[in-house]
Motif scaffolding. Structure first.
Motif, mmCIF file in Angstrom:
data_model
loop_
_atom_site.group_PDB
_atom_site.id
_atom_site.type_symbol
_atom_site.label_atom_id
_atom_site.label_comp_id
_atom_site.label_asym_id
_atom_site.label_seq_id
_atom_site.Cartn_x
_atom_site.Cartn_y
_atom_site.Cartn_z
ATOM 1 N N ALA A 66 54.307 49.692 44.886
ATOM 2 C CA ALA A 66 54.757 49.221 43.573
ATOM 3 C C ALA A 66 55.212 50.387 42.707
ATOM 4 O O ALA A 66 56.242 50.310 42.014
ATOM 5 N N SER A 67 54.478 51.485 42.754
ATOM 6 C CA SER A 67 54.833 52.652 41.953
ATOM 7 C C SER A 67 56.149 53.274 42.413
ATOM 8 O O SER A 67 57.005 53.623 41.596
ATOM 9 N N ASP A 68 56.327 53.425 43.729
ATOM 10 C CA ASP A 68 57.578 53.989 44.252
ATOM 11 C C ASP A 68 58.767 53.106 43.885
ATOM 12 O O ASP A 68 59.839 53.596 43.513
ATOM 13 N N ALA A 69 58.586 51.794 44.009
ATOM 14 C CA ALA A 69 59.684 50.871 43.718
ATOM 15 C C ALA A 69 60.046 50.874 42.235
ATOM 16 O O ALA A 69 61.218 50.794 41.867
ATOM 17 N N ALA A 70 59.036 50.985 41.374
ATOM 18 C CA ALA A 70 59.286 50.971 39.930
ATOM 19 C C ALA A 70 59.782 52.311 39.407
ATOM 20 O O ALA A 70 60.367 52.378 38.323
ATOM 21 N N GLY A 71 59.539 53.384 40.159
ATOM 22 C CA GLY A 71 59.880 54.707 39.661
ATOM 23 C C GLY A 71 59.003 55.129 38.507
ATOM 24 O O GLY A 71 59.396 55.934 37.660
ATOM 25 N N ARG A 72 57.786 54.586 38.440
ATOM 26 C CA ARG A 72 56.825 54.883 37.387
ATOM 27 C C ARG A 72 55.446 55.044 38.001
ATOM 28 O O ARG A 72 55.127 54.419 39.011
ATOM 29 N N ARG A 73 54.618 55.893 37.387
ATOM 30 C CA ARG A 73 53.236 56.046 37.840
ATOM 31 C C ARG A 73 52.245 55.689 36.724
ATOM 32 O O ARG A 73 51.231 55.046 36.975
ATOM 33 N N VAL A 74 52.533 56.135 35.497
ATOM 34 C CA VAL A 74 51.565 56.062 34.406
ATOM 35 C C VAL A 74 51.046 54.639 34.155
ATOM 36 O O VAL A 74 49.824 54.437 34.035
ATOM 37 N N PRO A 75 51.900 53.616 34.065
ATOM 38 C CA PRO A 75 51.359 52.271 33.792
ATOM 39 C C PRO A 75 50.390 51.795 34.867
ATOM 40 O O PRO A 75 49.414 51.101 34.564
ATOM 41 N N PHE A 76 50.651 52.188 36.113
ATOM 42 C CA PHE A 76 49.791 51.756 37.214
ATOM 43 C C PHE A 76 48.458 52.501 37.198
ATOM 44 O O PHE A 76 47.413 51.922 37.503
ATOM 45 N N VAL A 77 48.494 53.786 36.853
ATOM 46 C CA VAL A 77 47.243 54.543 36.729
ATOM 47 C C VAL A 77 46.371 53.945 35.628
ATOM 48 O O VAL A 77 45.156 53.732 35.807
ATOM 49 N N ALA A 78 46.981 53.668 34.471
ATOM 50 C CA ALA A 78 46.225 53.105 33.351
ATOM 51 C C ALA A 78 45.665 51.729 33.699
ATOM 52 O O ALA A 78 44.499 51.423 33.384
ATOM 53 N N ALA A 79 46.468 50.897 34.360
ATOM 54 C CA ALA A 79 46.002 49.555 34.718
ATOM 55 C C ALA A 79 44.857 49.622 35.723
ATOM 56 O O ALA A 79 43.857 48.890 35.598
ATOM 57 N N GLY A 80 44.979 50.493 36.718
ATOM 58 C CA GLY A 80 43.913 50.627 37.707
ATOM 59 C C GLY A 80 42.608 51.091 37.082
ATOM 60 O O GLY A 80 41.526 50.578 37.407
ATOM 61 N N ALA A 81 42.707 52.050 36.167
ATOM 62 C CA ALA A 81 41.500 52.560 35.513
ATOM 63 C C ALA A 81 40.855 51.492 34.632
ATOM 64 O O ALA A 81 39.621 51.339 34.612
ATOM 65 N N LEU A 82 41.671 50.750 33.894
ATOM 66 C CA LEU A 82 41.134 49.708 33.007
ATOM 67 C C LEU A 82 40.430 48.617 33.808
ATOM 68 O O LEU A 82 39.303 48.201 33.472
ATOM 69 N N LEU A 83 41.062 48.153 34.872
ATOM 70 C CA LEU A 83 40.440 47.123 35.708
ATOM 71 C C LEU A 83 39.184 47.657 36.392
ATOM 72 O O LEU A 83 38.201 46.919 36.582
ATOM 73 N N GLY A 84 39.207 48.943 36.774
ATOM 74 C CA GLY A 84 38.017 49.543 37.363
ATOM 75 C C GLY A 84 36.858 49.588 36.386
ATOM 76 O O GLY A 84 35.703 49.347 36.753
ATOM 77 N N ALA A 85 37.162 49.885 35.117
ATOM 78 C CA ALA A 85 36.121 49.885 34.083
ATOM 79 C C ALA A 85 35.490 48.500 33.946
ATOM 80 O O ALA A 85 34.263 48.359 33.829
ATOM 81 N N VAL A 86 36.333 47.479 33.975
ATOM 82 C CA VAL A 86 35.827 46.101 33.914
ATOM 83 C C VAL A 86 34.936 45.809 35.121
ATOM 84 O O VAL A 86 33.865 45.185 35.008
ATOM 85 N N GLY A 87 35.365 46.282 36.293
ATOM 86 C CA GLY A 87 34.598 46.048 37.508
ATOM 87 C C GLY A 87 33.207 46.648 37.462
ATOM 88 O O GLY A 87 32.222 46.015 37.879
ATOM 89 N N TYR A 88 33.093 47.856 36.919
ATOM 90 C CA TYR A 88 31.772 48.495 36.824
ATOM 91 C C TYR A 88 30.846 47.722 35.883
ATOM 92 O O TYR A 88 29.649 47.578 36.146
#
Length: 391
Positions: A65-87
């Motif tokens: 998804a990141s390679d296709a979008a040509g973006r990294r930052v939104p995916f890093v932030a989303a992964g971290a936020l969802l991970g926080a919820v998971g903990y």
């Protein structure tokens, strides 16, 4: 933002993700008991395996998804936020229901989210111009410092309560989600969706860093479970003392990665990876053979130094070999190999220790490092990527 500042900022993101993860390790047996498990070793094995199984499955979708979008930052932030919820869910739901299977399901969700922040923040370091060894050395320092500080801090947090590390891990990932938004995104323009398997077909030599990533992370998984219980049971250490003992490995592993990454730029990847892995395997065997705590702890320091020698060179080799437009999936492939290794280290190490004893388990894991170094040496000697003297 300058290249150096970006390197530091991204390394801080990697550090925070690893810190949150390792906080749980020193008292993992007490944690799974609070979450409803009836056994220590088996339940700890499955709890750790659930996260890394999710890492294996979900690293590729994040990278694609990141390679296709040509973006990294939104995916890093989303992964971290969802991970926080998971903990947070892990700390609340299983305790209220008393269901350990439910805890394992939430652990899968947390791992699926966290791998996005972890893998793509490493990919952003790959996107930086300049020395691959320096960039991956910064990654290695972040990984090492995260584990080095996470182990003793986690041990101290367990003294306050078995669920405290979960809440602290959630808070750390929430800070990652916020901090990632201020990092400059240097991802190449979006392209076609690729996969690690297609990258391997085009660049078969990627199997080299993937193989070493698998075995190196196998030893990390082994130490996170078997090593922890080894020091807890054989030497009767408390969670806090176990965390400090694990830090004897993680501290030199962290602090020496950047200088060793620079060294690998100057002398090539072969010596740090092949020679480092062979000596690393011998040192792992030595820790399991130690008859006294001080000798085992000294062995942990040696393992940390040798791990710092080979880790940044292995990561840099991925960057050396991968095409710019495929860095997300290439790093995803490396993290899949590493996560499979970590999972194997937990499961196989746990079974071996339970069936044959700790000494045999350490011999098995350390011997695997030595065998891989010997088998791949001829391939490394023919490898064209040897030196990258970047500024």
């Amino acid at each position: 933002m300058s290249r150096t500042r970006s390197r530091v900022a991204l390394a801080a993101v990697v550090y925070a993700v690893l810190l949150a993860q390792v906080l749980l390790y020193p008292g993992i047996d007490t944690l799974v008991g609070r979450l409803g498990a009836d056994t220590a070793l088996d339940a700890s094995t499955w709890f750790l395996a659930a996260e890394f199984g999710a890492f294996v499955v979900f690293a590729v979708p994040w990278g694609m998804a990141s390679d296709a979008a040509g973006r990294r930052v939104p995916f890093v932030a989303a992964g971290a936020l969802l991970g926080a919820v998971g903990y947070v869910l892990l700390a609340v739901v299983p305790v209220a229901t008393g269901s350990f299977p439910l805890a394992l399901g939430l652990r899968v969700f947390q791992g699926a989210a966290t791998v996005g922040a972890f893998s793509l923040s490493m990919t952003m370091l790959m996107d930086l111009e300049g020395s691959h060894g320096r960039n991956m050395g910064a990654t290695g320092i972040a990984i090492g410092l995260g584990t080095a500080t996470g182990a003793p801090l986690g041990g101290a947090l367990y003294e306050l309560g078995p669920l405290v590390p979960l809440y602290v891990a959630s808070g750390v990932l929430l800070l990652v989600a916020l901090g990632a938004l201020f990092v400059v995104d240097r991802a190449p323009a979006g392209g076609e969706r690729g996969s690690p398997f297609a990258s391997l077909r085009r660049t078969p030599t990627l199997t080299l860093p993937y193989a070493f990533g698998f075995v190196d992370r196998l030893t990390a998984g082994f130490f996170s479970l078997v090593g922890t219980l080894y020091f807890r049971t054989v030497f009767e250490l408390s969670p806090a003392a176990t965390g400090l003992t694990l830090a004897l490995f993680f501290a030199p592993f962290a602090l020496l990665q950047y200088p060793f990454g620079v060294v690998s730029d100057r002398i090539g990847r072969t010596i740090p990876i092949v020679a480092g892995s062979a000596l690393y395997g011998v040192a792992v065997i030595g820790v399991g053979a130690a008859s006294e705590l001080r000798i085992a702890q000294a062995g942990m320091v040696v393992v940390g130094v040798l791990g710092a020698l080979m880790a940044p060179a292995t990561l840099a080799l991925v960057t050396d070999l991968a095409a710019a437009m495929e860095r997300g999936v290439a790093m995803a492939g490396f993290n899949i190999a590493g996560s499979l290794g970590f999972l194997t280290g937990i499961v196989v190490g746990g079974v071996a220790a339970d069936t044959y004893g700790y000494g045999t388990a350490f011999l098995l894991v350390g011997g695997l490092e030595c065998v891989l170094a010997a088998v791949t040496l001829p391939v490394f000697l023919r490898l064209s990527v040897e030196r990258t003297d970047y500024a």
